[in-house]
Design a protein around this motif. Structure first.
Motif, PDB file in Angstrom:
ATOM      1  N   ASP A  44      25.619  45.595 -12.262  1.00 22.72           N
ATOM      2  CA  ASP A  44      25.046  45.232 -13.626  1.00 22.72           C
ATOM      3  C   ASP A  44      25.497  46.548 -14.498  1.00 22.72           C
ATOM      4  OD1 ASP A  44      23.488  43.047 -14.212  1.00 22.72           O
ATOM      5  OD2 ASP A  44      21.984  43.785 -12.873  1.00 22.72           O
ATOM      6  N   THR A  45      25.400  47.761 -13.889  1.00 18.64           N
ATOM      7  CA  THR A  45      25.933  49.199 -14.718  1.00 18.64           C
ATOM      8  C   THR A  45      26.757  49.789 -13.984  1.00 18.64           C
ATOM      9  OG1 THR A  45      24.111  50.145 -14.362  1.00 18.64           O
ATOM     10  CG2 THR A  45      23.455  48.795 -15.823  1.00 18.64           C
ATOM     11  N   LEU A  77      17.680  45.560 -12.761  1.00 14.63           N
ATOM     12  CA  LEU A  77      18.944  45.662 -12.515  1.00 14.63           C
ATOM     13  C   LEU A  77      19.471  45.874 -11.107  1.00 14.63           C
ATOM     14  CD1 LEU A  77      19.855  47.680 -15.664  1.00 14.63           C
ATOM     15  CD2 LEU A  77      19.845  45.349 -15.534  1.00 14.63           C
ATOM     16  N   TYR A  93      27.400  37.001 -18.110  1.00 19.22           N
ATOM     17  CA  TYR A  93      28.494  37.359 -18.856  1.00 19.22           C
ATOM     18  C   TYR A  93      29.885  36.683 -18.615  1.00 19.22           C
ATOM     19  CZ  TYR A  93      25.145  40.684 -20.327  1.00 19.22           C
ATOM     20  OH  TYR A  93      24.166  41.276 -20.774  1.00 19.22           O
ATOM     21  N   ALA A 140      19.074  42.819 -22.093  1.00 20.27           N
ATOM     22  CA  ALA A 140      19.967  44.302 -22.143  1.00 20.27           C
ATOM     23  C   ALA A 140      20.009  44.831 -20.973  1.00 20.27           C
ATOM     24  CB  ALA A 140      19.134  45.164 -23.367  1.00 20.27           C
ATOM     25  N   ARG A 141      21.315  45.162 -20.502  1.00 23.08           N
ATOM     26  CA  ARG A 141      21.452  45.847 -19.283  1.00 23.08           C
ATOM     27  C   ARG A 141      21.823  47.434 -19.244  1.00 23.08           C
ATOM     28  NH1 ARG A 141      21.849  40.554 -18.462  1.00 23.08           N
ATOM     29  NH2 ARG A 141      21.637  39.490 -16.281  1.00 23.08           N
ATOM     30  N   THR A 142      22.633  47.695 -20.564  1.00 25.26           N
ATOM     31  CA  THR A 142      23.298  48.787 -20.402  1.00 25.26           C
ATOM     32  C   THR A 142      23.017  49.451 -21.709  1.00 25.26           C
ATOM     33  OG1 THR A 142      25.268  47.997 -21.466  1.00 25.26           O
ATOM     34  CG2 THR A 142      25.134  48.030 -18.793  1.00 25.26           C
ATOM     35  N   GLN A 178      24.836  48.416 -25.614  1.00 23.93           N
ATOM     36  CA  GLN A 178      25.046  46.988 -25.548  1.00 23.93           C
ATOM     37  C   GLN A 178      24.724  46.472 -26.846  1.00 23.93           C
ATOM     38  OE1 GLN A 178      23.454  44.913 -22.058  1.00 23.93           O
ATOM     39  NE2 GLN A 178      24.082  42.895 -22.754  1.00 23.93           N
ATOM     40  N   TYR A 188      24.661  43.225 -29.908  1.00 19.69           N
ATOM     41  CA  TYR A 188      24.210  41.893 -30.080  1.00 19.69           C
ATOM     42  C   TYR A 188      24.512  41.395 -31.725  1.00 19.69           C
ATOM     43  CZ  TYR A 188      21.721  41.935 -25.858  1.00 19.69           C
ATOM     44  OH  TYR A 188      21.376  42.178 -24.526  1.00 19.69           O
ATOM     45  N   ASN A 214      26.642  38.834 -27.325  1.00 17.67           N
ATOM     46  CA  ASN A 214      26.129  39.503 -26.269  1.00 17.67           C
ATOM     47  C   ASN A 214      27.246  40.358 -25.478  1.00 17.67           C
ATOM     48  OD1 ASN A 214      24.672  40.691 -24.335  1.00 17.67           O
ATOM     49  ND2 ASN A 214      23.944  38.576 -23.806  1.00 17.67           N
ATOM     50  N   PRO A 252      29.033  44.056 -20.491  1.00 15.84           N
ATOM     51  CA  PRO A 252      28.714  45.293 -21.140  1.00 15.84           C
ATOM     52  C   PRO A 252      28.814  46.305 -20.071  1.00 15.84           C
ATOM     53  CG  PRO A 252      26.546  44.162 -20.355  1.00 15.84           C
ATOM     54  CD  PRO A 252      27.842  43.198 -20.065  1.00 15.84           C
TER      55      PRO A 252
END
Lengths: 738, 206
Positions: free
Chosen positions: A87-88, A120, A266, B139-141, B144, B146, B157, B198
């Motif tokens: 995720d990050t 996450l 994504y 929202a992960r990061t 980020q 939109y 996104n 992202p």
């Protein structure tokens, strides 16, 4: 400026030499004018990690490739990243500065780990990481001198927070005429690094299919000695393919495994290839020869069985099951027949293993009433029967309501809830303790809850009937399956009528016992023997508790089961407190009862914690393939006979059938001789696909055993709920003989 | 037998204990209505998505302690975008989903000071310490980004640009996905890359 302190202290504490760095970091963090460009990794050196370059060889030779490694030291709890970060995060980069003519290969990434933070999930490495790279010197490299190998290494070092980190690493190596010698200082490091690499193992083959929500990855082993690990995780090399934090549901059996992978949020397009590392998370190895914790997988995504078509009429093989099943279900089955079946099933329910403890309690009850007024005994029998019937009706009502809400539920559905199972276990355990004489509850609660518990009161008889019904739910007796399956396809009044008949059947033996005074008089007079009988009857209760804990353990794993067992400890202490002080003065009795209520509350809390645990996915027994309709259809289309076992951990009848009949050598041999494909549909936890398949067969509960001849238009042959070896062998003979 | 009734009462009286499912991220659908929200800003006001019906809206997930955010604020890149689109009438909202005690969390007054120090040009900086809005948007990061159109439909996104790094030097020459999405959408064209992976620090949810 209070908000600065936390960050400041954290960095200061990390190592001694960070004072300057910390303030530098803060300057840029505040965006103060004139602060140098310290954000970029090149200038900011995190105190949390460092990198070094080491070589496997102590000298190099023209044209002979050698291996070096960038070795990372990280503070405990900190990590850096796999090329697909999850995720990050950021992947580690190595930028080589090599003498002319030298070439560096790709990084050999070891098997990563999962790092979870809130919702996450990241793919990471911790301290001790060594990234190996093969370097090839030019063939015309003159011997005698030294060469310097340099690299700029950039990575992101994180725990909860992240720092960019950077190191300029270098290494000087002499060039010799002879074969390079190994550097003993790093022998262990390279050995460890190689052991951590993912590997291809030729005996495993992989396939990938498209699903509605993503992909299924299946692997099969051609080597009989290899079995799949208990727990695996697939790390995709490529970002934007698989959603990292989504559960990867695994179904395993002997030498094959299927993993459901959710498509990345994504994802821009459907991946044509799944590439990555399948990691064994239970410490097992993918190879029989050496330790391989990560299996390298690369497979084209094939087949396009999109979701709508799989179950629609357009697919002839898919309809084979549902179409034929209707014959076994509604047609040819009248309401009258269903009522007769329900009634017979209810009577037989008394003989099912899960009802046995209730049977024992009812005998005890009857014995204690031996000397009582006949009218009262009769009333109690009638009320008990009423309780049973009402409970069945309530259960039917609940089932109808929930199904109207779109839930795919069937008989025994409440046992798919770990919370329900745990409360049953606690209840049975408490009843067992009570029978053993640890405490008396009735009097205490009579005062709290009105007059429910009064000896032989209407409320109590009714309630014991209700309880008996709940306990009976895991069992499907012969005749019952067909009746209940039929019931759920009918109008609401008819459904209720069938359920009511089932309850009537179950209550009938007690009704007869209480209405026929002659029978009761045959029982011995009340006396001290009753105390002994009462104690003895605690044992079936405890046996039932063992079973319920086992079911709970299947649902929630050893962790969940441990919570439940701890809850039982508090149930015991609650019972003991009440028992110890209830015969003493009033005040301590009240205190003891209050404390015991706290104990119950703790037990409930523990149960809730336990119920929230997820069991590691179960591997299905040897020889059986986990059920999937698509797989069954495919097998049938090939002309292979199929045997379906619809089962659940909480279904005792199922367990008995499997252990005593289906998994015996004789039956397994018969299956093998006739080349029958065995599928197991595990309904222990809620599963809409299995519920649907059961319904298609006209059933609403387990066990159900179905045999198909295979080939086009093969009809389901439904075996009885209680199996014997002979029944199975006869069915095989009848259905599969040419 | 009375033990039956008594224990049954106890068992049934036990509260319904729903297991905590853990706070999962939702992934909002592109070209579908963007999740509604109402959040406080640093000045005591409240902002709802519906307040901006008829306007273009950009949401930016923000954490001043994150090196990736620092890359875009330290370089002035983010403030420049905020000002540029602000002039075009785009409502730019920065959202902070850091939980109390986590990196990037500040109470309103401190956040206002941080905005000042960083020169944030957004319409408002919204405080989402519970993380509910962050989760609703998946929202992960940080950062980020939109993009929401005047009808309230989510059109983009993902990442701010195509250079996942914390290096300042990577801002020049990066392909800015946000700019691409806004330009395409505001010109009435479909967004060619409606989602991108992202990059940045994890959102510090509780």
């Amino acid at each position: 400026m209070r908000f600065l302190k936390r960050d400041f202290r954290q960095r200061l504490n990390a190592t001694s030499s960070v004072g300057l760095m910390a303030s530098a970091g803060l300057f840029s963090f505040l965006g103060l004018a004139g602060a140098p460009d310290l954000v970029s990794g090149q200038e900011f050196n995190s105190p949390q990690s460092d990198a070094f370059l080491v070589s496997e060889v102590s000298s190099i030779q023209a044209g002979t490739p050698f291996t070096v490694a960038v070795r990372f030291e990280m503070n405990p709890g900190w990590h850096n990243y796999f090329p697909n970060v999850g995720d990050t995060g950021l992947p580690t980069e190595i930028d080589w500065a090599l003498p002319s003519g030298f070439e560096a290969g790709e990084i050999h990434w070891p098997v990563p780990s999962q790092y979870r933070s809130g919702p996450l999930l990241d793919y990471v490495y911790s301290d001790g990481l060594a990234l190996m790279v093969v370097i090839t010197p030019p063939v015309d490299l003159p011997a005698g001198g030294n060469v310097t190998i340099e690299a700029n290494v950039e990575w992101l070092i994180c725990e909860a927070l992240c720092d960019p980190d950077f190191a300029e690493v270098s290494l000087e190596l002499p060039v010799t005429e002879g074969t390079p010698g190994l550097d003993p200082r790093w022998a262990d490091l390279f050995q460890t690094a190689r052991a951590r690499l993912p590997k291809s193992v030729p005996s495993w083959t992989a396939n990938a299919d498209l699903t509605e929500g993503g992909y299924t990855l299946s692997i099969q082993s051609s080597d009989e000695n290899l079995s799949v690990p208990d727990s695996v995780y697939f790390f995709s090399w490529d970002a934007g393919v698989v959603e990292p934090a989504a559960a990867q549901v695994m179904v395993a059996e002997g030498g094959s495994l299927t993993l459901e992978l959710a498509r990345s949020a994504y994802a821009t397009e459907t991946a044509a290839t799944l590439r990555g590392i399948l990691k064994a998370e239970d410490g097992s190895s993918w190879s029989a020869e050496e330790m391989v914790s990560g299996l390298l997988v690369e497979t084209a995504v094939e087949g396009v069985p999109p979701p709508q078509e799989a179950g629609s009429a357009a697919d002839p093989s898919a309809t084979a099951l549902s179409g034929a099943a209707q014959a076994g279900g509604s047609e040819g089955f009248t309401l009258t027949l269903a009522l007769v079946f329900a009634f017979l099933g209810g009577i037989l329910l008394n003989l099912m293993p899960c009802v046995f403890p209730i049977l024992s309690l009812k005998i005890l009850g009857a014995a204690s009433q031996g000397g009582e007024d006949r009218v009262q005994v009769r009333n109690q029998g009638v009320l008990f029967a009423l309780g049973v019937i009402l409970a069945f009706l309530a259960l039917a009502g609940l089932l109808i309501a929930l199904r109207a809400g779109g839930n795919q539920l069937g008989w025994g559905f409440q046992l798919q809830s770990p919370t329900f199972v745990a409360f049953m276990a606690a209840l049975f355990f408490a009843i067992g303790l009570n029978l053993m004489g640890l405490f008396e509850v009735g009097a205490a609660l009579t005062r709290i809850g009105g007059r429910i518990g009064e000896s032989g009161s209407p409320g109590e008889s009714l309630a014991s009937g209700v309880l008996a019904t709940f306990i009976a739910t895991p069992c499907t007796a012969p005749f019952m399956g067909a009746a209940l399956g039929f019931a759920l396809t009918r109008s609401i009044p008819e459904t209720l009528l069938i359920f009511g008949f089932l309850g009537f059947g179950m209550a009938l033996p007690y009704l007869i016992l209480s209405l026929a005074p002659g029978l009761l008089e045959k029982l011995p007079r009340p006396g001290p023997w009753m105390e002994t009988l009462r104690h003895v009857m605690a044992f079936p209760m405890f046996a039932t508790v063992i079973w319920l804990i086992w079911v709970f353990g299947q649902q929630t794993g050893i962790g969940g089961a441990t919570y439940l067992l701890s809850a039982l400890l508090f149930v015991t202490s609650a019972g003991w407190m009440v028992g110890r002080w209830q015969r003493t003065d009033k005040r301590s009795g009240i205190v003891a009862r209050a404390v015991s209520l706290v104990m119950w509350a703790i037990a409930i809390g523990l149960v809730a914690r336990g119920a929230a645990q997820e069991a590691p996915l179960m591997a299905v027994t040897e020889g059986w393939t986990p059920y999937s309709q698509a797989e069954v259809d495919r097998t049938l289309a090939e002309g292979t006979p199929v045997f379906l076992d619809f089962t659940a951990a909480w279904c005792l009848t199922c367990q008995v059938n499997e252990r005593v009949v289906l998994d015996t050598d004789d039956v397994q041999q018969a299956f093998q001789d006739r080349n029958v494909a065995l599928f197991k549909a595990d309904w222990t936890r809620y599963d809409p696909e299995i519920t649907e398949a059961l319904e298609a067969l006209g059933r609403s509960g387990v066990p159900v055993y179905v045999l198909y001849r295979g080939g086009s238009g093969s009809e389901p042959y439904i075996l009885p709920a209680l199996l014997t070896e002979q029944i199975v062998l006869d069915a095989l003979e009848e259905v599969l003989s040419p | 037998m009375r033990v039956f009734a008594a224990l049954l009462v106890l068992g049934l009286a036990a509260p319904q204990l729903a297991p905590d499912l853990g706070a999962q991220l939702q992934d909002p659908e592109i070209r579908a209505p963007a999740p509604a929200f109402t959040l406080p800003d640093t000045e005591g006001g409240e902002h709802s998505l519906t307040d901006y019906a008829g306007e273009w809206v950009v949401l930016e997930w923000l954490n001043y302690g994150c090196p990736f955010v620092q890359k875009h604020y330290g370089s002035g890149n983010m403030q420049k975008l905020q000002a540029e689109y602000g002039q075009k009438g785009v409502i730019w909202l920065s959202v902070v989903s850091s939980a109390p005690g986590e990196q990037g969390y500040y109470v309103a007054s401190e956040m206002a000071a941080m905005n000042e120090a960083n020169g944030n040009q957004a319409e408002a900086v919204l405080l989402d310490p519970e993380g509910n809005v962050g989760r609703a948007y998946g929202a992960r990061t940080t950062p980020q980004m939109y993009v929401i159109d005047p009808e309230g439909t989510l059109l983009y996104n993902g990442a701010i640009d195509d250079r996942p790094s914390s290096r300042l030097s990577d801002i020049d020459g990066a392909h800015n996905y946000l700019v691409q999405a806004l330009s395409e959408a505001m010109a009435g064209n479909p967004v060619s890359q409606p989602t991108t992976q992202p990059y940045g620090c994890s959102v510090k949810y509780n």
